[in-house]
Write an enzyme that holds these catalytic residues in place. Structure first.
Site, PDB file in Angstrom:
ATOM      1  CD  GLU A   1      -3.196  -0.957   2.225  1.00 33.53           C
ATOM      2  OE1 GLU A   1      -4.399  -1.571   2.179  1.00 33.53           O
ATOM      3  OE2 GLU A   1      -1.997  -0.384   3.577  1.00 33.53           O
TER       4      GLU A   1
ATOM      5  CB  CYS B   1       2.807   7.634   2.881  1.00 30.50           C
ATOM      6  SG  CYS B   1       3.959   6.446   4.273  1.00 30.50           S
TER       7      CYS B   1
ATOM      8  CB  CYS C   1       7.789  -4.600   8.898  1.00 28.98           C
ATOM      9  SG  CYS C   1       9.031  -3.453   9.436  1.00 28.98           S
TER      10      CYS C   1
ATOM     11  CB  CYS D   1       7.014  -1.350  16.384  1.00 30.94           C
ATOM     12  SG  CYS D   1       8.564  -0.851  15.744  1.00 30.94           S
TER      13      CYS D   1
ATOM     14  CB  CYS E   1       3.621  -0.903  13.947  1.00 25.41           C
ATOM     15  SG  CYS E   1       4.042  -0.676  11.705  1.00 25.41           S
TER      16      CYS E   1
ATOM     17  N   GLY F   1       6.869  -1.342   5.757  1.00 22.88           N
ATOM     18  CA  GLY F   1       8.337  -1.666   6.189  1.00 22.88           C
ATOM     19  C   GLY F   1       9.344  -0.665   6.839  1.00 22.88           C
ATOM     20  CD  GLU F   2      13.849   0.297   9.149  1.00 29.12           C
ATOM     21  OE1 GLU F   2      14.404   0.660   8.845  1.00 29.12           O
ATOM     22  OE2 GLU F   2      13.222   0.443  10.088  1.00 29.12           O
TER      23      GLU F   2
ATOM     24  CB  SER G   1      10.584   6.702   8.675  1.00 29.99           C
ATOM     25  OG  SER G   1      10.750   6.649   9.727  1.00 29.99           O
TER      26      SER G   1
ATOM     27  CB  SER H   1      10.467   4.990  14.992  1.00 27.51           C
ATOM     28  OG  SER H   1      10.149   5.360  13.826  1.00 27.51           O
TER      29      SER H   1
ATOM     30  CG  HIS I   1       8.277   6.014  18.577  1.00 30.67           C
ATOM     31  ND1 HIS I   1       7.536   6.674  17.718  1.00 30.67           N
ATOM     32  CD2 HIS I   1       8.567   5.095  17.713  1.00 30.67           C
ATOM     33  CE1 HIS I   1       7.786   6.736  16.483  1.00 30.67           C
ATOM     34  NE2 HIS I   1       8.024   5.934  16.798  1.00 30.67           N
TER      35      HIS I   1
ATOM     36  CG  HIS J   1      -3.704   7.248  13.771  1.00 30.24           C
ATOM     37  ND1 HIS J   1      -2.685   6.895  13.617  1.00 30.24           N
ATOM     38  CD2 HIS J   1      -4.176   7.907  13.594  1.00 30.24           C
ATOM     39  CE1 HIS J   1      -2.763   8.187  13.244  1.00 30.24           C
ATOM     40  NE2 HIS J   1      -4.241   8.605  13.102  1.00 30.24           N
TER      41      HIS J   1
ATOM     42  CB  CYS K   1       1.684   7.618  11.507  1.00 32.91           C
ATOM     43  SG  CYS K   1       2.502   7.532  11.841  1.00 32.91           S
TER      44      CYS K   1
END
Length: 352
Positions: A97, A110, A117, A121, A124, A162-163, A194, A216, A218, A292, A335
């Site tokens: 996506e 994006c 991934c 996390c 996510c 993904g990373e 990112s 990232s 957090h 979210h 996100c």
């Protein structure tokens, strides 16, 4: 990831050097490589036959050995706020996506760099999907080229599924094509990549790219960050910041830290103090992001009042802080919400 319909390789996503190698192997003039790159990235050729200034021999050889490798999205969803989420097919019932985010002063896409991934996390949806495959440079760039708003784009962020630094070779290749004069000739200042902080790959990214960098974070605290992000057990946030301090990013290249606000977890005055200590003297900014909710997660988002207070306190400490506006939440494009796990499940169920 995506498989050609035959045993042919894809042409789209090749660098000029790779095209030069192909041209040489065919016994064609060296300038043919630049002609091909012009058709791929500047003239947006749809087929090899469209490359009309190539000799008939060149087009025949290319057609015998390559497919273009450009794929249109198979589905689009539009949010009430104008955000669009595009679905791109992959092999073996896999999907990726990309989220198009229009604003008054910019139009951002994006993009995803992997199917799923590995990083796991806690907050996510992509991480809950697990890892299926890396994307090629062509598949990353295809997301940019193949949406209807492609010509309108002002910015691209590698913040989708993904990373990016876990697929560094292909990400760097896509960045080369996106910024090179023989490619799309974008300024790297229009691109933000990112990462959660894979240190060996981070060093290479800093040295081999001029794109902006988003980390990232957090949480500034090790034990707390471990619970949110397993990578903290391997590369701590302090180690990541120490690496950033080793480089001169100049005034134009931006470092930012992404910070999702979790109610009662990482939104206290102690966290403001911890962030201030961690980032002391580093020229950067912090983006505060609404959490979210995702299925099965015990996390909840901070209130708007808490987020605003947190932002104000960081600003008072001299840290440039922005509260990022949430976009596309109603279509799961915001996100942390990108995932094709349920779609794959549905496709598999319908195949029986």
């Amino acid at each position: 990831m995506q498989q050609p319909s035959s045993n042919k390789d894809f042409l789209y996503g090749k660098t000029l050097q790779e095209l030069a190698t192909i041209v040489k192997s065919f016994g064609l003039p060296g300038f043919t490589a630049r002609q091909i790159s012009d058709w791929l990235y500047k003239k947006q050729a749809g087929t090899i036959d469209d490359m009309t200034n190539l000799s008939k021999k060149a087009r025949t050889l290319l057609a015998e050995n390559f497919e273009m490798g450009v794929t249109l999205p198979s589905k689009v969803q539009e949010s009430k706020d104008g955000t669009k989420k595009y679905l791109f097919p992959a092999h073996a019932n896999l999907f990726i996506e990309a989220a198009y985010i229009p604003e008054e002063d910019r139009k951002t896409l994006c993009v995803s760099s992997q199917v799923g991934c590995k990083m796991g996390c806690l907050f996510c949806m992509t991480g809950k999907q697990g890892f299926q495959s890396n994307l090629t440079a062509g598949e990353i760039l295809n997301q940019i080229r193949s949406i209807p708003e492609s010509a309108l784009l002002s910015n691209v962020v590698y913040m989708g599924m993904g990373e990016p630094l876990d697929n560094l070779d292909e990400v760097l290749k896509s960045l080369e094509i996106l910024t090179a004069d023989w490619g799309y000739a974008w300024s790297p200042r229009r691109i933000n990549v990112s990462t959660i902080g894979l240190i060996p790959a981070l060093r290479r990214f800093i040295e081999e790219s001029e794109a902006h960098l988003a980390i990232s974070m957090h949480s500034p605290f090790n034990e707390e960050r471990k619970k949110l992000m397993p990578i903290e057990q391997v590369y701590t946030i302090e180690q990541v910041v120490d690496v950033l301090r080793e480089y001169d990013f100049g005034r134009q290249r931006r470092i930012s830290f992404e910070y999702i606000m979790f109610g009662g977890i990482n939104d206290t005055p102690a966290h403001v103090k911890g962030i201030t200590k961690l980032l002391n003297g580093l020229r950067c900014r912090i983006n505060l992001i609404k959490f979210h909710p995702i299925p099965g997660s015990p996390l909840k988002g901070s209130t708007l009042e808490t987020t605003q207070y947190f932002s104000d306190q960081l600003s008072k400490k001299g840290i440039v802080t922005t509260i990022r506006r949430s976009r596309g939440e109603d279509i799961y494009a915001a996100c942390g919400l990108l995932s094709t796990k349920e779609l794959v499940k549905k496709e598999n169920e319908e195949s029986y």
